[in-house]
Scaffold this motif. Structure first.
Motif, PDB file in Angstrom:
ATOM      1  N   LEU A  41      -8.825  -2.133  -7.749  1.00  0.00           N
ATOM      2  CA  LEU A  41      -7.671  -1.673  -6.984  1.00  0.00           C
ATOM      3  C   LEU A  41      -6.705  -2.719  -7.256  1.00  0.00           C
ATOM      4  N   TRP A  42      -6.846  -4.049  -7.558  1.00  0.00           N
ATOM      5  CA  TRP A  42      -6.081  -5.130  -7.974  1.00  0.00           C
ATOM      6  C   TRP A  42      -5.129  -4.615  -9.087  1.00  0.00           C
ATOM      7  N   ALA A  43      -6.097  -4.150 -10.195  1.00  0.00           N
ATOM      8  CA  ALA A  43      -5.468  -3.725 -11.425  1.00  0.00           C
ATOM      9  C   ALA A  43      -4.558  -2.513 -11.173  1.00  0.00           C
ATOM     10  N   ALA A  44      -4.860  -1.559 -10.512  1.00  0.00           N
ATOM     11  CA  ALA A  44      -4.335  -0.380 -10.323  1.00  0.00           C
ATOM     12  C   ALA A  44      -2.692  -0.504  -9.544  1.00  0.00           C
ATOM     13  N   VAL A  45      -3.003  -1.698  -8.719  1.00  0.00           N
ATOM     14  CA  VAL A  45      -1.733  -2.087  -7.859  1.00  0.00           C
ATOM     15  C   VAL A  45      -0.739  -2.579  -8.955  1.00  0.00           C
ATOM     16  N   LEU A  46      -1.343  -3.464  -9.771  1.00  0.00           N
ATOM     17  CA  LEU A  46      -0.529  -4.132 -10.755  1.00  0.00           C
ATOM     18  C   LEU A  46       0.175  -3.245 -11.582  1.00  0.00           C
ATOM     19  N   TYR A  47      -0.681  -2.179 -12.199  1.00  0.00           N
ATOM     20  CA  TYR A  47      -0.377  -1.054 -12.930  1.00  0.00           C
ATOM     21  C   TYR A  47       1.000  -0.292 -12.375  1.00  0.00           C
ATOM     22  N   LEU A  48       0.739  -0.172 -11.308  1.00  0.00           N
ATOM     23  CA  LEU A  48       1.874   0.599 -10.299  1.00  0.00           C
ATOM     24  C   LEU A  48       3.127  -0.109 -10.210  1.00  0.00           C
ATOM     25  N   LEU A  49       3.000  -1.444 -10.193  1.00  0.00           N
ATOM     26  CA  LEU A  49       3.936  -2.510  -9.699  1.00  0.00           C
ATOM     27  C   LEU A  49       4.783  -2.538 -11.070  1.00  0.00           C
ATOM     28  N   ILE A  50       4.012  -2.607 -12.266  1.00  0.00           N
ATOM     29  CA  ILE A  50       4.960  -2.656 -13.696  1.00  0.00           C
ATOM     30  C   ILE A  50       5.942  -1.405 -13.867  1.00  0.00           C
ATOM     31  N   VAL A  51       4.901  -0.183 -13.836  1.00  0.00           N
ATOM     32  CA  VAL A  51       5.628   1.158 -14.017  1.00  0.00           C
ATOM     33  C   VAL A  51       6.775   1.378 -13.125  1.00  0.00           C
ATOM     34  N   GLU A  52       6.359   0.921 -11.704  1.00  0.00           N
ATOM     35  CA  GLU A  52       7.717   1.104 -10.677  1.00  0.00           C
ATOM     36  C   GLU A  52       8.976   0.348 -11.131  1.00  0.00           C
ATOM     37  N   ILE A  53       8.828  -0.915 -11.480  1.00  0.00           N
ATOM     38  CA  ILE A  53       9.911  -2.081 -12.030  1.00  0.00           C
ATOM     39  C   ILE A  53      10.469  -1.357 -13.248  1.00  0.00           C
TER      40      ILE A  53
END
Length: 236
Positions: free
Chosen positions: A207-219
């Motif tokens: 779940l942490w990894a998914a959130v971090l990937y989402l964060l990168i993509v959103e930035i």
């Protein structure tokens, strides 16, 4: 189950304190891998795009085969072909002094990602170059501008404005595809996630990894939207 228990299940402070820095390191590795390969791929893609537009038939065919292969085969297969396939030719690479490259998982992954994204970016750039009106080329010719000046000053700036959206999509796809680097022992974000899960068997790390990937993509998405908005101000 209480709210406190649910929060502890999804965000264990002890687990976060122990492995949080490793996740940050993995995130930086992912960013570095994608950033370098995308930049090198853009440079190579421009060369390939120009080759695809060339009047030289041989050059068009060679670049066409390149694009066909790297767009038509899976990135994972390309990565394995470079690292495990070409990497198995140890004696050959030692003889020509390139074993230092093909024994390194990071360099092979970087090469695979660069070659793959270059094929996609080449087609994006080729399409954007063709989208520039023929009349502008004729106007430059009437002004006696050289082909290089015409391309650099007139064609390329306009084509990049058209290409920025599709190139942004390609960058986002690369960020998500970078997870396969963990399959050749690269400790990127997904590699760290797999390592931590193997030690803790705690699903929340994914779940942490998914959130971090989402964060990168959103930035990236917001940054590209801002850049595109600023570059297109004069045509609004």
């Amino acid at each position: 189950m209480s709210l406190a228990d649910l929060q502890h299940l999804l965000l264990d402070p002890e687990l976060l304190q122990r492995y949080g820095p490793r996740f940050i390191d993995g995130l930086l590795v992912t960013a570095k891998l994608v950033g370098i390969s995308f930049t090198l791929g853009a440079l190579l893609g421009l060369v390939i795009a120009l080759g695809r537009l060339s009047n030289n038939r041989l050059l068009r065919n060679v670049t066409g085969v390149y694009v066909y292969f790297f767009r038509g085969s899976p990135l994972l297969a390309q990565l394995f072909l470079l690292y495990y396939g070409l990497g198995s030719l140890k004696g050959f690479w030692q003889d020509i002094g390139l074993w230092w490259f093909f024994r390194d998982a990071w360099l092979c992954t970087l090469l695979a990602f660069t070659l793959n994204t270059a094929a996609y970016q080449a087609e994006i750039l080729r399409g954007s170059i063709l989208s520039v009106a023929q009349g502008q080329r004729e106007a430059c010719k009437a002004l006696n501008l050289s082909r290089w000046t015409t391309f650099r000053k007139v064609i390329l700036p306009q084509s990049l404005l058209v290409a920025i959206g599709p190139l942004g999509n390609e960058l986002i796809l690369m960020i998500k595809a970078s997870a396969i680097a963990s399959l050749v022992t690269i400790y990127d974000l997904m590699g760290v996630t797999k390592m931590v899960f193997a030690r803790t068997f705690d699903f929340q790390v994914y779940l942490w990894a998914a959130v971090l990937y989402l964060l990168i993509v959103e930035i990236v998405r917001r940054s590209l939207k801002l850049i595109e908005g600023r570059l297109s101000r004069h045509i609004q």
